[in-house]
Enzyme design. Structure first.
Site, PDB file in Angstrom:
ATOM      1  N   GLY A   1     -51.676   1.849 -41.346  1.00 13.81           N
ATOM      2  CA  GLY A   1     -51.191   2.467 -40.105  1.00 13.81           C
ATOM      3  C   GLY A   1     -49.670   2.345 -40.122  1.00 13.81           C
ATOM      4  O   GLY A   1     -49.144   1.252 -40.386  1.00 13.81           O
TER       5      GLY A   1
ATOM      6  N   SER B   1     -54.213   0.839 -38.409  1.00 16.21           N
ATOM      7  CA  SER B   1     -55.419   1.418 -39.015  1.00 16.21           C
ATOM      8  C   SER B   1     -55.913   0.541 -40.151  1.00 16.21           C
ATOM      9  O   SER B   1     -55.223  -0.383 -40.584  1.00 16.21           O
ATOM     10  CB  SER B   1     -55.105   2.795 -39.613  1.00 16.21           C
TER      11      SER B   1
ATOM     12  N   ASP C   1     -56.941   1.170 -44.075  1.00 13.17           N
ATOM     13  CA  ASP C   1     -56.820   2.183 -45.131  1.00 13.17           C
ATOM     14  C   ASP C   1     -57.961   2.011 -46.128  1.00 13.17           C
ATOM     15  O   ASP C   1     -58.150   0.913 -46.670  1.00 13.17           O
ATOM     16  CB  ASP C   1     -55.494   2.009 -45.893  1.00 13.17           C
TER      17      ASP C   1
ATOM     18  N   ASN D   1     -47.615  -1.126 -40.363  1.00 11.66           N
ATOM     19  CA  ASN D   1     -46.852  -1.356 -41.602  1.00 11.66           C
ATOM     20  C   ASN D   1     -45.403  -1.717 -41.273  1.00 11.66           C
ATOM     21  O   ASN D   1     -44.810  -2.612 -41.885  1.00 11.66           O
ATOM     22  CB  ASN D   1     -46.875  -0.111 -42.495  1.00 11.66           C
TER      23      ASN D   1
ATOM     24  N   ASP E   1     -42.587   3.824 -44.611  1.00 11.50           N
ATOM     25  CA  ASP E   1     -42.633   2.693 -43.664  1.00 11.50           C
ATOM     26  C   ASP E   1     -41.776   1.534 -44.182  1.00 11.50           C
ATOM     27  O   ASP E   1     -41.072   0.870 -43.422  1.00 11.50           O
ATOM     28  CB  ASP E   1     -44.070   2.192 -43.484  1.00 11.50           C
TER      29      ASP E   1
HETATM   30  O1  LIG Z   1     -47.466   5.431 -44.220  1.00 15.40           O
HETATM   31  C1  LIG Z   1     -48.608   4.924 -44.827  1.00 15.40           C
HETATM   32  C2  LIG Z   1     -49.715   4.824 -43.850  1.00 15.40           C
HETATM   33  O2  LIG Z   1     -50.050   6.109 -43.425  1.00 15.40           O
HETATM   34  C3  LIG Z   1     -51.409   6.200 -43.120  1.00 15.40           C
HETATM   35  O3  LIG Z   1     -51.513   6.258 -41.776  1.00 15.40           O
HETATM   36  C4  LIG Z   1     -52.066   4.958 -43.689  1.00 15.40           C
HETATM   37  O4  LIG Z   1     -52.632   4.181 -42.674  1.00 15.40           O
HETATM   38  C5  LIG Z   1     -50.973   4.228 -44.420  1.00 15.40           C
HETATM   39  O5  LIG Z   1     -51.034   2.842 -44.278  1.00 15.40           O
END
Ligand SMILES: OC[C@H]1O[C@H](O)[C@H](O)[C@@H]1O
Length: 302
Positions: free
Chosen positions: A45, A17, A19, A49, A248
């Site tokens: 995303g 994604s 952000d 990540n 992440d």
């Molecule tokens: O875990 C963090 C992520 O969660 C959300 O999906 C954002 O995209 C962010 O980068």
């Protein structure tokens, strides 16, 4: 801590994604309008990540994902490639735009609204193309910003080859018995347990999942059960102001340390240290550390 054996092979199946981060003085209440000081744009995303997180820590990473046929998708693709990730299985759909996460960041805390967009078009057929990579992988990483069928299909493929799987159960959703049983590791937020397991008795759930379930809270404490003991591990810092993406980052550090054959305790310690690093830097992906940035001296056992 050993991080110097052969490059681990990791397959990440998950979301990509952009952000959009709004820095505000405080979080808006329902029916309230607040002004943002600025808007910033980062790659994000949970899947991407973790792909970047593990690649920066020295793993050989293949990423299975889906982006839109738009400028954002092309940017995401170029960025992943520049991070040294195998992007052969990053698919493009014209059915939806690249996923976007709207992040409000205030008082050291975030609220996130995700528009998954192209991420919901990640199909079993696309994942099937990763079969030989999954067969050869040391570890497969999953999170829950893609359809649950995609998660379950990936677990089924991994199971076929006895490849280990780590599931970061965020955003929270109920995990099927197949996923719970087969996953070698599950990382979850303490506030999400009732949704994920249908039970919120932390001690009970942990005892049923020794050395498998790692519960993280907002203060960067990870709790797990090992032998006959509950273990707690924390790495806190007063400058921890960018708390987005810490789960992440933890998962990435844990995964790489595990693939190098370290003990579970060392994997938790390294993952926690990696998650602290991302909280000191801006961008859930841009702020991830490289292997050479890591030293474990700030750690504290509580
Ligand atoms: O875990 C963090 C992520 O969660 C959300 O999906 C954002 O995209 C962010 O980068």
């Amino acid at each position: 801590m050993n991080l110097s054996t052969e490059k681990p092979k990791i397959v990440v199946v998950g979301s990509s994604s952009l952000d959009l981060v709004f820095a505000t003085e405080r979080h808006p209440k329902p029916n309230e309008t607040v002004m943002a000081e600025k808007t910033e744009r980062f790659f994000g995303g949970k899947g991407a990540n973790q792909a970047v997180g593990t690649a920066r820590l020295g793993a050989s990473v293949s990423f299975v994902s889906c982006v839109g046929a738009d400028d954002a998708g092309r940017e995401v693709f170029r960025n992943l490639k520049a991070e040294g990730i195998n992007v052969d299985l990053v698919n493009v759909t014209s059915e939806a735009d690249t996923g976007t996460a709207f992040v409000t960041s205030a008082e050291g805390r975030n609220t996130i609204v995700v528009v998954p967009g192209a991420n919901v078009y990640l199909t079993a057929d696309q994942i099937q193309k990763a079969e030989s990579l999954i067969e050869a992988a040391d570890l497969v990483l999953l999170q829950l910003e893609i359809p649950m069928e995609a998660v379950e299909f990936t677990v089924g493929l991994a199971q076929k080859y006895n490849t280990k799987v780590l599931v970061y159960a965020a955003p929270a959703a109920r995990l099927s018995a197949q996923v719970q049983d087969y996953a070698s590791f599950i990382v979850a937020k303490s506030s999400d347990l009732a949704i994920i397991f249908g039970d919120d008795n932390v001690e009970d759930i942990l005892k049923h999942n020794p050395n498998k379930l790692f519960i993280r809270d907002d203060t960067n404490v990870t709790t797990y059960y090992s032998g006959s003991e509950m273990k707690y591990y924390r790495n806190d810092h007063q400058d921890m102001q960018y708390r987005i993406g810490m789960g992440d980052a933890f998962t990435s550090g844990f995964a790489v340390a595990y693939c190098h054959g370290n003990s579970i305790g060392d994997c938790v310690r390294f993952g926690t240290d990696v998650s602290l690093r991302v909280a000191l830097n801006q961008g859930s992906q841009a702020g991830l550390p490289f292997l050479e940035d890591m030293s474990s001296d700030a750690s504290e056992i509580i």
